[in-house]
Design an enzyme around this catalytic site. Structure first.
Site: not given
Ligand code: G6P
Length: 609
Positions: A2, A27, A75, A100-101, A482, A486, A489, A505, A604
């Site tokens: 949010c 975000r 959100w 927010n929250g 990673e 990516k 996501e 395994h 985000k």
């Molecule tokens: C969310 C974002 C990711 C990020 C993660 C941790 O899931 O979409 O891209 O890696 O949060 O966020 P931070 O700001 O703590 O690195």
């Protein structure tokens, strides 16, 4: 997650609110709305499911005017994404709230308010806040007092902003667990959950601290802390470089951010040409704290967690320091045992991730000797609450899928390895080599970016696939993780990463012509072992996409596609191979036509648990 924007001015603010919401779109959100107080003290509102563009359209068709207003991108947590659940929420047609929250005790409060005659029109936890406020206002309190008495009833996390038709120039706000910042203008004041939202109207910001409550009009600011004591907080000026500067000629922020890595990495390496890294780059108390460090515990989420996993290899192999790495959402709820002399290291792009912050807050003396955060956002909660800080210089990262923040985190973690290592096993010669390598990192990444066209071509093989497997060994296993993250996501292809030795395994059972296998295969010590794993895949009819050092001459073969990676120092390979995998995920997503910068369901900055 949010986003909040607010403005109180002597001019029309609807466009300021909408621009603020547009700037927060990255975000992640599912609906948006704003409320304005007009000159006749009417509370006016638009709310729409979907994009901010829908809200703009509503404003175009039925323009609302006012000099005071609050706006929100939501959100969904409690209640489905819908216009009714979007914020602002209203009570008695006089008070509006954005939030927010999460309000944890919302069910009990809802029952209490229903018994008192309030009608609920949404399924959100937020609606209890607006009715509580209304009840306090109806009892004759001013808006600030009503907010103070309302938050005294709330459990959970919140950033709140409210307007009331009977207090026409005012916005009141409160912060507990979710960030809020005041934008200071000339004869006007603004509010947002992220300063980026207000960069078009000011470069001067006051960061609210936990527990702070605020009342603002165009010409006044009144702040009090959690105890109700009036406080002043410093004004920080954000420089132009900290702005995002838009997408430029790039189609997506993610691509822009991938290309910004040489500059971001160069900015994150402390002093150009230096042969040694000073402890003080981590903060004033760094030397004294580092002298006591016997072990490191890293805590983070998502991509930042993967950076921590890479660091474990460096800290143990190069610095000789025991290191554990754990995701924050597990760490925070577990009974833990630490080695004496453990340093807590949190890693976070945003510095606001709820689980990482909670982990820091519940990890106190004597469990840890001190805390260090590696973060990309100055003034963020983790930065303010940690003993030592290393700020990565990635600049604002807008794409939800983290790219430049990750690679700059790796640089910061390599610096940490150097300063801790010289107190342990790292000899001066190796340390100097690593510092030398760090100065080459921008050039090495530039070279990887020259492979973009070849990676784009490789990406086309993935667009009809539903699954993909990523393999890596040693320090490149987290890089495989990673790469898989990516891909899933942003392209929504189910991707999993395994240490290559685990292939037999379980995951080998999945391998067939429909399951592309990506191997992260730099020519390091484990290359020969990885080659056998690759053969195992090939023998089962699997299609292989191998990222390998050009000079290692990895043989092309039927169903083995090799992407030759440019030469670079060994220690930088986790960074350079990551950049190649970022490009792979990006081009798969682009060819699939997904929303690359704002993938569905993701946010985000995850500021709720
Ligand atoms: C969310 C974002 C990711 C990020 C993660 C941790 O899931 O979409 O891209 O890696 O949060 O966020 P931070 O700001 O703590 O690195």
């Amino acid at each position: 997650m949010c986003g909040i924007v607010g403005a109180t001015a002597r001019r029309e603010v609807s466009e300021i609110l909408l621009e603020g919401l547009r700037r927060l779109e990255y975000r992640g959100y599912d609906s948006a709305g704003f409320a304005l107080l007009d000159a006749d003290r009417n509370l006016l509102m638009h709310k729409r499911l979907g994009k901010v563009a829908e809200l703009e359209q509503a404003q175009k068709l039925e323009p609302l005017h006012g000099c005071v207003g609050i706006a929100h991108t939501r959100w969904a947590t409690h209640g489905v994404p819908s216009a009714a659940n979007a914020h602002p929420h209203l009570s008695g047609n006089r008070v509006a709230v954005v939030h927010n929250g999460i309000i944890e005790n919302h069910e009990a409060l809802r029952s209490e308010l229903i018994a008192a005659g309030y009608e609920f029109v949404s399924h959100t936890d937020t609606e209890v806040v607006v009715h509580l406020l209304h009840r306090e206002l109806a009892a004759g309190k001013d808006l600030l007092q009503a907010m103070l008495d309302t938050i005294a009833r709330l459990q959970g996390a919140y950033a709140l902003a409210a307007v009331d038709a009977e207090h026409p120039e005012e916005i009141v706000a409160a912060r507990e667990g979710s960030p809020l910042v005041v934008g200071v203008g000339i004869g006007e004041h603004f509010l947002a959950s992220d300063p980026l939202a207000l960069r078009q109207v000011t470069d001067r910001f006051i960061y609210l601290q936990e527990g702070d409550v605020l009342r603002m009009t165009p010409t006044s600011l009144q702040l009090m802390d959690a105890t109700g004591k009036p406080v002043t907080r410093p004004i920080s000026t954000i420089s132009v470089e900290e702005d995002t500067g838009g997408r430029g000629h790039y189609e997506h922020y993610m691509l822009k951010e991938i290309h910004e890595q040489p500059r971001a990495l160069a900015a994150t390496v402390p002093v150009e040409g230096a042969r040694e890294i000073a402890d003080s780059v981590f903060g004033e108390r760094a030397a004294e704290i580092f002298d006591q460090v016997r072990a490191v515990q890293i805590v983070a989420c998502g991509t930042s967690y993967h950076a921590g996993m890479v660091a474990r290899y460096w800290l143990e192999e190069l610095a000789g320091i025991p290191c554990n790495v754990e995701v924050a959402s597990e760490f925070r709820y577990r009974q833990r045992v630490q080695h004496p002399g453990t340093l807590l290291v949190t890693i976070s792009q945003s510095g606001e991730t709820a689980d990482t912050l909670a982990a820091l807050r519940n990890a106190t003396d004597p469990e840890f000797i001190a805390s260090l955060v590696i973060a990309n956002v100055d003034h963020s909660s983790l930065v303010r609450e940690s003993d030592l800080v290393y700020l990565t210089r990635a600049g604002a990262e807008i794409g939800v899928a983290s790219t430049k923040a990750f690679t700059t985190q790796l640089v910061a973690l390599l610096l940490l390895t150097l300063v801790l290592g010289r107190r342990n096993k790292l000899d001066a010669e190796t340390a100097a080599e690593i510092v030398g390598a760090l100065h080459q990192v921008p050039d090495c990444v530039e070279k990887v970016l020259t492979r973009e066209a070849a990676i784009r071509e490789m990406a086309s093989a993935f667009i009809l696939r539903h699954h993909a497997l990523f393999l890596g060994r040693g320090i490149h296993f987290p890089i495989a993780l990673e790469g898989a993250l990516k891909l899933k996501e942003i392209s929504y292809i189910h991707a999993e990463a395994y240490p290559a030795g685990e292939l037999k395994h379980g995951p080998l059972a999945l391998v067939d012509a429909d399951m592309p296998v990506v191997a992260v295969a730099p020519g390091d010590d484990l290359m020969e072992k990885l080659k056998s794993n690759i053969e195992e895949v090939r023998a089962r009819g699997g299609e292989l996409y191998v990222f390998a050092d050009e000079k290692a001459g990895f043989p092309e073969a039927p169903r083995v596609h090799v992407l030759g990676m440019p030469d670079c120092p060994e220690v930088l390979k986790p960074i350079t191979y990551t950049v190649a995998l970022q490009l792979l995920a990006y081009y798969v997503a682009v060819q699939k036509g997904t929303d690359v910068d704002k993938p569905r369901n993701l946010a985000k900055s995850v500021t709720v648990e």
